[in-house]
Scaffold this motif. Structure first.
Motif, mmCIF file in Angstrom:
data_model
loop_
_atom_site.group_PDB
_atom_site.id
_atom_site.type_symbol
_atom_site.label_atom_id
_atom_site.label_comp_id
_atom_site.label_asym_id
_atom_site.label_seq_id
_atom_site.Cartn_x
_atom_site.Cartn_y
_atom_site.Cartn_z
ATOM 1 N N ASN B 31 0.954 -1.248 0.092
ATOM 2 C CA ASN B 31 -0.080 -0.088 0.023
ATOM 3 C C ASN B 31 0.665 1.243 0.157
ATOM 4 O O ASN B 31 1.855 1.296 0.918
ATOM 5 C CB ASN B 31 -0.843 0.021 1.326
ATOM 6 C CG ASN B 31 -1.789 -1.223 1.396
ATOM 7 O OD1 ASN B 31 -2.347 -1.319 2.462
ATOM 8 N ND2 ASN B 31 -2.065 -1.872 0.319
ATOM 9 N N PHE B 33 0.397 5.734 -0.160
ATOM 10 C CA PHE B 33 -0.631 6.854 0.055
ATOM 11 C C PHE B 33 -0.225 8.158 -0.273
ATOM 12 O O PHE B 33 1.028 8.508 0.004
ATOM 13 C CB PHE B 33 -1.275 6.849 1.489
ATOM 14 C CG PHE B 33 -1.542 5.376 2.171
ATOM 15 C CD1 PHE B 33 -0.535 4.757 2.568
ATOM 16 C CD2 PHE B 33 -2.708 4.702 1.982
ATOM 17 C CE1 PHE B 33 -0.923 3.529 3.310
ATOM 18 C CE2 PHE B 33 -3.241 3.455 2.597
ATOM 19 C CZ PHE B 33 -2.294 3.149 3.182
ATOM 20 N N TYR B 35 -1.137 12.165 1.098
ATOM 21 C CA TYR B 35 -2.272 13.141 1.913
ATOM 22 C C TYR B 35 -1.707 14.309 1.673
ATOM 23 O O TYR B 35 -0.565 14.593 1.214
ATOM 24 C CB TYR B 35 -1.905 12.650 3.292
ATOM 25 C CG TYR B 35 -2.566 11.449 3.839
ATOM 26 C CD1 TYR B 35 -1.588 10.156 3.767
ATOM 27 C CD2 TYR B 35 -3.742 11.290 4.223
ATOM 28 C CE1 TYR B 35 -1.977 8.868 4.089
ATOM 29 C CE2 TYR B 35 -4.540 9.767 4.703
ATOM 30 C CZ TYR B 35 -3.400 8.997 4.814
ATOM 31 O OH TYR B 35 -3.827 7.745 5.105
ATOM 32 N N LEU B 43 -4.924 15.455 8.354
ATOM 33 C CA LEU B 43 -4.366 14.744 6.975
ATOM 34 C C LEU B 43 -5.699 14.161 6.140
ATOM 35 O O LEU B 43 -6.534 13.666 6.733
ATOM 36 C CB LEU B 43 -3.447 13.643 7.299
ATOM 37 C CG LEU B 43 -2.043 13.930 7.455
ATOM 38 C CD1 LEU B 43 -1.746 14.643 8.912
ATOM 39 C CD2 LEU B 43 -1.143 12.668 7.269
ATOM 40 N N LEU B 45 -6.880 12.528 2.904
ATOM 41 C CA LEU B 45 -6.551 11.382 1.873
ATOM 42 C C LEU B 45 -6.842 11.717 0.427
ATOM 43 O O LEU B 45 -7.929 12.130 0.030
ATOM 44 C CB LEU B 45 -6.991 10.008 2.233
ATOM 45 C CG LEU B 45 -6.796 8.871 1.189
ATOM 46 C CD1 LEU B 45 -5.110 8.674 1.468
ATOM 47 C CD2 LEU B 45 -7.626 7.721 1.412
ATOM 48 N N PHE B 48 -4.987 6.534 -2.800
ATOM 49 C CA PHE B 48 -3.929 5.560 -2.403
ATOM 50 C C PHE B 48 -3.890 4.386 -3.394
ATOM 51 O O PHE B 48 -4.979 4.113 -4.423
ATOM 52 C CB PHE B 48 -4.374 5.118 -1.109
ATOM 53 C CG PHE B 48 -5.707 4.306 -1.011
ATOM 54 C CD1 PHE B 48 -6.785 5.070 -0.834
ATOM 55 C CD2 PHE B 48 -5.671 3.069 -0.715
ATOM 56 C CE1 PHE B 48 -8.385 4.130 -0.623
ATOM 57 C CE2 PHE B 48 -6.883 2.057 -0.556
ATOM 58 C CZ PHE B 48 -7.996 2.793 -0.573
ATOM 59 N N TYR B 50 -3.260 -0.038 -3.723
ATOM 60 C CA TYR B 50 -2.838 -1.168 -2.745
ATOM 61 C C TYR B 50 -2.334 -2.126 -3.483
ATOM 62 O O TYR B 50 -1.856 -3.239 -3.128
ATOM 63 C CB TYR B 50 -4.212 -1.757 -2.534
ATOM 64 C CG TYR B 50 -5.562 -2.034 -3.525
ATOM 65 C CD1 TYR B 50 -6.224 -0.967 -3.709
ATOM 66 C CD2 TYR B 50 -5.392 -3.112 -4.155
ATOM 67 C CE1 TYR B 50 -7.192 -0.885 -4.791
ATOM 68 C CE2 TYR B 50 -6.312 -3.287 -5.221
ATOM 69 C CZ TYR B 50 -7.292 -2.200 -5.578
ATOM 70 O OH TYR B 50 -8.322 -2.177 -6.701
ATOM 71 N N LEU B 90 2.106 14.634 2.116
ATOM 72 C CA LEU B 90 2.948 13.483 2.746
ATOM 73 C C LEU B 90 2.524 12.314 2.067
ATOM 74 O O LEU B 90 1.376 11.926 1.619
ATOM 75 C CB LEU B 90 2.234 13.597 4.134
ATOM 76 C CG LEU B 90 2.692 14.686 5.044
ATOM 77 C CD1 LEU B 90 1.962 14.642 6.343
ATOM 78 C CD2 LEU B 90 4.085 14.565 5.429
ATOM 79 N N SER B 94 2.470 1.231 3.672
ATOM 80 C CA SER B 94 2.297 0.303 4.745
ATOM 81 C C SER B 94 2.135 -1.156 4.100
ATOM 82 O O SER B 94 1.813 -1.472 2.868
ATOM 83 C CB SER B 94 1.031 0.787 5.371
ATOM 84 O OG SER B 94 0.060 0.068 4.527
ATOM 85 N N ALA B 102 1.248 2.894 9.056
ATOM 86 C CA ALA B 102 1.971 3.569 8.034
ATOM 87 C C ALA B 102 3.194 4.156 8.305
ATOM 88 O O ALA B 102 3.194 4.616 9.304
ATOM 89 C CB ALA B 102 0.784 4.479 7.178
ATOM 90 N N PHE B 103 3.904 4.252 7.511
ATOM 91 C CA PHE B 103 5.290 4.976 7.437
ATOM 92 C C PHE B 103 5.368 6.055 6.672
ATOM 93 O O PHE B 103 5.067 5.820 5.349
ATOM 94 C CB PHE B 103 6.700 4.085 7.340
ATOM 95 C CG PHE B 103 6.497 2.799 8.381
ATOM 96 C CD1 PHE B 103 5.898 1.694 7.890
ATOM 97 C CD2 PHE B 103 7.370 2.829 9.418
ATOM 98 C CE1 PHE B 103 5.890 0.600 8.711
ATOM 99 C CE2 PHE B 103 7.433 1.867 10.298
ATOM 100 C CZ PHE B 103 6.739 0.585 9.963
ATOM 101 N N PHE B 104 5.482 7.216 7.271
ATOM 102 C CA PHE B 104 5.429 8.544 6.367
ATOM 103 C C PHE B 104 6.968 9.001 5.994
ATOM 104 O O PHE B 104 7.951 8.930 6.849
ATOM 105 C CB PHE B 104 4.837 9.467 7.269
ATOM 106 C CG PHE B 104 3.367 9.370 7.362
ATOM 107 C CD1 PHE B 104 3.071 8.488 8.259
ATOM 108 C CD2 PHE B 104 2.467 9.947 6.559
ATOM 109 C CE1 PHE B 104 1.292 8.180 8.354
ATOM 110 C CE2 PHE B 104 1.081 9.753 6.453
ATOM 111 C CZ PHE B 104 0.785 8.747 7.546
ATOM 112 N N GLY B 105 7.120 9.656 4.710
ATOM 113 C CA GLY B 105 8.163 10.542 4.456
ATOM 114 C C GLY B 105 8.086 11.909 5.078
ATOM 115 O O GLY B 105 7.099 12.306 6.010
#
Lengths: 114, 113
Positions: B31, B33, B35, B43, B45, B48, B50, B90, B94, B102-105
């Motif tokens: 996945n 995303f 935002y 945030l 969306l 996204f 998948y 952003l 995930s 989820a891990f964000f930049g």
């Protein structure tokens, strides 16, 4: 449809006093729930997550949250605030269907005074 | 450590320009995303994905499109930038499983003038 409501846009506490940030969620399926924190000019960091193993979830930096299905709530607490806790906090819901996105609340800004 | 890398931290573009925001993740996540973050709105969306070549609209897709040709890369495209698209963008990634976070930049601050 999923949604998240953070009940307070701004919370102010004194250092050493308890913190309570409130979150209610809506989900059609069994959700997983998260709290993220964002310090000024920093990226988003995961504080803790609920994945049904236990209703009381412990996270980093002394934070914890309790999942209450009957109240559809996932409030974040900390017994004693520290100056470094000042940040923006986001409650997030994701339901169990594969490929679903994380839905964020509008955020709560926590201010801590000395 | 999981790394989500956005190509630019700051970007200034002119109204009407076509803008590309790039995001790369190194954890083989299914996945990804996009935002946008605005004060008081949290945030929201945009889109996204998948899986490779798959996409779904989020809450605010108007004026945006996305591309995912490879698993590790997810691009956000502003077809014709407007001033109301000035924002922090952003990217996140995930796994698909239950309870996966989820891990964000670090974000791209886009200003459209």
């Amino acid at each position: 449809a999923q949604s998240v409501t953070q009940l307070d846009s701004h919370v102010s506490v004194s250092e050493g006093t308890p913190v309570l940030l409130r979150c209610n969620y809506s989900s059609s399926y069994s959700p997983s729930l998260f709290w993220y924190v964002q310090h000024p000019n920093k990226g988003l960091q995961l504080l803790l997550k609920y994945t049904s193993a236990a209703t009381l979830v412990k996270g980093i930096n002394g934070f914890e949250a309790e999942f209450k299905k009957s109240e559809t709530s996932f409030h974040l607490t900390k017994p004693s605030a520290h100056m470094s806790d000042a940040a923006e906090y986001f409650c997030v819901v994701r339901d169990t269907r594969a490929g679903t996105a994380l839905i964020f609340g509008k955020g709560t800004t926590l201010s801590v005074s000395s | 450590d999981v790394k989500v890398t956005q190509s630019s931290r700051y970007l200034v573009k002119r109204t009407g320009e076509k803008v590309f925001l790039e995001c790369v993740q190194d954890m083989d996540h299914e996945n990804m995303f996009w935002y946008r973050q605005d004060p008081g709105l949290g945030l929201r969306l945009i889109y996204f994905s998948y899986d490779v070549k798959m996409k779904e609209k989020g809450d605010i897709p108007e004026g945006y499109s996305v591309s995912r040709e490879k698993k590790e890369r997810f691009s956000l495209i502003l077809e014709s930038a407007s001033t109301n698209q000035t924002s922090m963008y952003l990217c996140a990634s995930s796994f698909s499983g239950w309870g996966t976070e989820a891990f964000f930049g670090q974000g791209t601050r886009l200003t459209v003038v």
